[in-house]
Design a protein around this motif. Structure first.
Motif, PDB file in Angstrom:
ATOM      1  N   ALA A  23      55.497  64.936  36.266  1.00 54.62           N
ATOM      2  CA  ALA A  23      54.447  64.111  36.971  1.00 54.62           C
ATOM      3  C   ALA A  23      55.152  64.851  38.609  1.00 54.62           C
ATOM      4  O   ALA A  23      54.493  64.442  39.213  1.00 54.62           O
ATOM      5  CB  ALA A  23      54.743  62.980  37.196  1.00 54.62           C
ATOM      6  N   GLY A  24      55.288  65.815  39.008  1.00 48.53           N
ATOM      7  CA  GLY A  24      55.970  66.434  39.518  1.00 48.53           C
ATOM      8  C   GLY A  24      57.369  66.808  40.330  1.00 48.53           C
ATOM      9  O   GLY A  24      57.706  67.202  39.263  1.00 48.53           O
ATOM     10  N   GLY A  25      57.580  67.313  41.151  1.00 47.75           N
ATOM     11  CA  GLY A  25      59.252  67.306  41.277  1.00 47.75           C
ATOM     12  C   GLY A  25      59.304  68.524  40.979  1.00 47.75           C
ATOM     13  O   GLY A  25      58.852  69.788  40.611  1.00 47.75           O
ATOM     14  N   SER A  26      60.677  68.934  40.723  1.00 51.47           N
ATOM     15  CA  SER A  26      61.245  70.382  40.030  1.00 51.47           C
ATOM     16  C   SER A  26      60.777  70.782  39.306  1.00 51.47           C
ATOM     17  O   SER A  26      60.616  72.047  38.741  1.00 51.47           O
ATOM     18  CB  SER A  26      62.731  70.235  40.721  1.00 51.47           C
ATOM     19  N   ASN A  27      60.656  69.474  38.186  1.00 57.15           N
ATOM     20  CA  ASN A  27      60.503  70.231  36.601  1.00 57.15           C
ATOM     21  C   ASN A  27      58.874  70.889  36.825  1.00 57.15           C
ATOM     22  O   ASN A  27      58.664  72.474  36.299  1.00 57.15           O
ATOM     23  CB  ASN A  27      60.100  68.801  36.016  1.00 57.15           C
ATOM     24  N   LYS A  28      58.295  70.457  37.830  1.00 51.49           N
ATOM     25  CA  LYS A  28      56.557  70.868  37.749  1.00 51.49           C
ATOM     26  C   LYS A  28      56.754  72.538  38.107  1.00 51.49           C
ATOM     27  O   LYS A  28      56.286  73.154  37.353  1.00 51.49           O
ATOM     28  CB  LYS A  28      55.566  70.735  38.591  1.00 51.49           C
ATOM     29  N   TYR A  29      57.654  73.011  38.756  1.00 52.43           N
ATOM     30  CA  TYR A  29      57.810  74.201  39.408  1.00 52.43           C
ATOM     31  C   TYR A  29      58.571  74.705  37.791  1.00 52.43           C
ATOM     32  O   TYR A  29      57.973  76.253  38.523  1.00 52.43           O
ATOM     33  CB  TYR A  29      58.330  73.827  40.301  1.00 52.43           C
ATOM     34  N   LEU A  93      67.554  80.851  44.863  1.00 52.03           N
ATOM     35  CA  LEU A  93      66.628  79.998  44.992  1.00 52.03           C
ATOM     36  C   LEU A  93      66.973  78.544  44.880  1.00 52.03           C
ATOM     37  O   LEU A  93      66.493  77.240  45.761  1.00 52.03           O
ATOM     38  CB  LEU A  93      65.849  80.243  44.614  1.00 52.03           C
ATOM     39  N   LYS A  94      67.805  77.731  44.039  1.00 57.59           N
ATOM     40  CA  LYS A  94      67.578  76.992  43.682  1.00 57.59           C
ATOM     41  C   LYS A  94      68.933  76.264  44.415  1.00 57.59           C
ATOM     42  O   LYS A  94      68.657  75.482  44.749  1.00 57.59           O
ATOM     43  CB  LYS A  94      68.788  76.915  42.246  1.00 57.59           C
ATOM     44  N   HIS A  95      70.041  76.355  45.675  1.00 58.79           N
ATOM     45  CA  HIS A  95      71.151  76.531  46.392  1.00 58.79           C
ATOM     46  C   HIS A  95      70.024  76.217  47.312  1.00 58.79           C
ATOM     47  O   HIS A  95      69.888  75.264  48.200  1.00 58.79           O
ATOM     48  CB  HIS A  95      71.554  77.541  46.891  1.00 58.79           C
ATOM     49  N   ARG A  96      69.242  77.281  47.958  1.00 58.34           N
ATOM     50  CA  ARG A  96      68.005  76.498  49.319  1.00 58.34           C
ATOM     51  C   ARG A  96      67.255  75.551  48.883  1.00 58.34           C
ATOM     52  O   ARG A  96      67.031  74.588  50.013  1.00 58.34           O
ATOM     53  CB  ARG A  96      66.994  77.657  49.348  1.00 58.34           C
ATOM     54  N   GLY A  97      66.835  75.887  47.696  1.00 54.13           N
ATOM     55  CA  GLY A  97      66.193  74.589  47.303  1.00 54.13           C
ATOM     56  C   GLY A  97      67.057  72.742  47.828  1.00 54.13           C
ATOM     57  O   GLY A  97      66.426  72.159  48.192  1.00 54.13           O
ATOM     58  N   LEU A 105      61.918  75.091  45.458  1.00 54.59           N
ATOM     59  CA  LEU A 105      62.943  76.562  45.091  1.00 54.59           C
ATOM     60  C   LEU A 105      63.850  75.624  43.893  1.00 54.59           C
ATOM     61  O   LEU A 105      64.159  76.329  43.382  1.00 54.59           O
ATOM     62  CB  LEU A 105      63.674  76.718  46.468  1.00 54.59           C
ATOM     63  N   GLN A 106      63.744  74.580  44.076  1.00 51.40           N
ATOM     64  CA  GLN A 106      64.954  73.880  42.749  1.00 51.40           C
ATOM     65  C   GLN A 106      64.605  74.008  41.400  1.00 51.40           C
ATOM     66  O   GLN A 106      65.274  74.858  40.455  1.00 51.40           O
ATOM     67  CB  GLN A 106      64.861  72.708  42.553  1.00 51.40           C
ATOM     68  N   GLY A 107      63.265  73.634  41.390  1.00 52.32           N
ATOM     69  CA  GLY A 107      62.347  74.301  40.046  1.00 52.32           C
ATOM     70  C   GLY A 107      62.400  76.236  40.147  1.00 52.32           C
ATOM     71  O   GLY A 107      63.064  76.624  38.227  1.00 52.32           O
ATOM     72  N   TYR A 108      61.695  76.210  40.492  1.00 51.55           N
ATOM     73  CA  TYR A 108      61.778  78.402  40.543  1.00 51.55           C
ATOM     74  C   TYR A 108      63.105  78.719  40.368  1.00 51.55           C
ATOM     75  O   TYR A 108      62.678  79.608  39.147  1.00 51.55           O
ATOM     76  CB  TYR A 108      61.171  78.946  41.997  1.00 51.55           C
ATOM     77  N   GLY A 109      64.181  78.131  41.265  1.00 52.64           N
ATOM     78  CA  GLY A 109      65.690  78.722  41.284  1.00 52.64           C
ATOM     79  C   GLY A 109      65.833  78.270  40.018  1.00 52.64           C
ATOM     80  O   GLY A 109      66.685  79.437  39.041  1.00 52.64           O
ATOM     81  N   SER A 110      65.610  77.518  39.076  1.00 51.93           N
ATOM     82  CA  SER A 110      66.216  76.731  37.599  1.00 51.93           C
ATOM     83  C   SER A 110      65.732  77.763  36.713  1.00 51.93           C
ATOM     84  O   SER A 110      66.525  78.386  35.765  1.00 51.93           O
ATOM     85  CB  SER A 110      66.083  75.312  37.532  1.00 51.93           C
ATOM     86  N   SER A 111      64.369  78.024  36.724  1.00 59.47           N
ATOM     87  CA  SER A 111      64.269  78.328  35.441  1.00 59.47           C
ATOM     88  C   SER A 111      63.997  80.378  35.860  1.00 59.47           C
ATOM     89  O   SER A 111      64.500  80.925  34.605  1.00 59.47           O
ATOM     90  CB  SER A 111      62.082  78.725  36.303  1.00 59.47           C
ATOM     91  N   ILE A 112      64.350  80.790  36.934  1.00 54.50           N
ATOM     92  CA  ILE A 112      65.097  82.257  36.998  1.00 54.50           C
ATOM     93  C   ILE A 112      65.802  82.703  36.753  1.00 54.50           C
ATOM     94  O   ILE A 112      66.247  83.526  36.041  1.00 54.50           O
ATOM     95  CB  ILE A 112      64.796  83.018  38.172  1.00 54.50           C
ATOM     96  N   ILE A 113      66.815  81.155  36.899  1.00 53.39           N
ATOM     97  CA  ILE A 113      68.116  81.519  36.208  1.00 53.39           C
ATOM     98  C   ILE A 113      68.306  81.471  34.759  1.00 53.39           C
ATOM     99  O   ILE A 113      69.110  82.747  34.005  1.00 53.39           O
ATOM    100  CB  ILE A 113      68.841  80.110  36.635  1.00 53.39           C
ATOM    101  N   LEU A 114      67.367  80.996  34.215  1.00 52.95           N
ATOM    102  CA  LEU A 114      67.462  80.612  32.433  1.00 52.95           C
ATOM    103  C   LEU A 114      66.813  81.986  32.302  1.00 52.95           C
ATOM    104  O   LEU A 114      67.269  82.308  30.871  1.00 52.95           O
ATOM    105  CB  LEU A 114      66.213  79.997  31.883  1.00 52.95           C
TER     106      LEU A 114
END
Length: 160
Positions: A23-29, A93-97, A105-114
């Motif tokens: 539905a959007g938000g950081s999950n989408k990213y 990225l997550k911190h900047r987000g 930035l939050q979504g991309y950061g979380s994904s890249i961490i994993l």
């Protein structure tokens, strides 16, 4: 490479479904980056697998075997260093987000961490396995004489 490819396929499938149903938000990213990142992982695994299959029956001299073994170890060690950079980039990225209130930035950061953590575990495991194999190869070559006269290769094994 089969493990990396399987991880990539699973993440592309889950990521595509999550991205489509988000539905959007950081999950989408988050899901979007999972798809993009693992498309690269899938390409790398296919390239690695086909390269290994192509060289599967290649005959190496003892010296070449040792050099190839060391090369593989170095590749996994360098990749482990890159994985740490990925994790750091994801944290940044997550911190900047969080600071900028940016879902992307939050979504991309979380994904890249994993993805970085998985790759660090993968590369660390592969490095340790290759290091162990390299030690076994070195001990074998130290104990057993290998000869080559240009036409024939010979192995003299000492039984103890």
């Amino acid at each position: 490479m089969e493990v990396l490819g399987s991880w990539a396929i699973a993440n592309i499938g889950v990521g595509a479904a999550g991205w489509a149903n988000s539905a959007g938000g950081s999950n989408k990213y988050y899901y979007q980056m999972d798809v993009l990142w693992n498309t690269v992982n899938l390409g790398a695994s296919i390239q690695g697998f086909t390269g290994a299959q192509k060289n599967k029956n290649k005959q190496y001299t003892p010296s070449e075997s040792s050099k190839e073994q060391q090369k593989i170890e170095k590749i996994f060690l360098i990749n482990g260093g890159l994985d740490v950079v990925y994790i750091g980039t994801g944290l940044f990225l997550k911190h900047r987000g969080d600071i900028k209130n940016s879902d992307q930035l939050q979504g991309y950061g979380s994904s890249i961490i994993l993805q970085g953590v998985f790759l660090l575990l993968f590369d660390g495991t592969m490095y340790n396995a290759q290091r162990h194999n390299g030690s076994k190869l070195k001990r074998f070559l130290e104990k057993n004489q290998v000869t080559f006269n240009g036409k024939r290769i010979g192995l003299i094994c000492y039984m103890e």
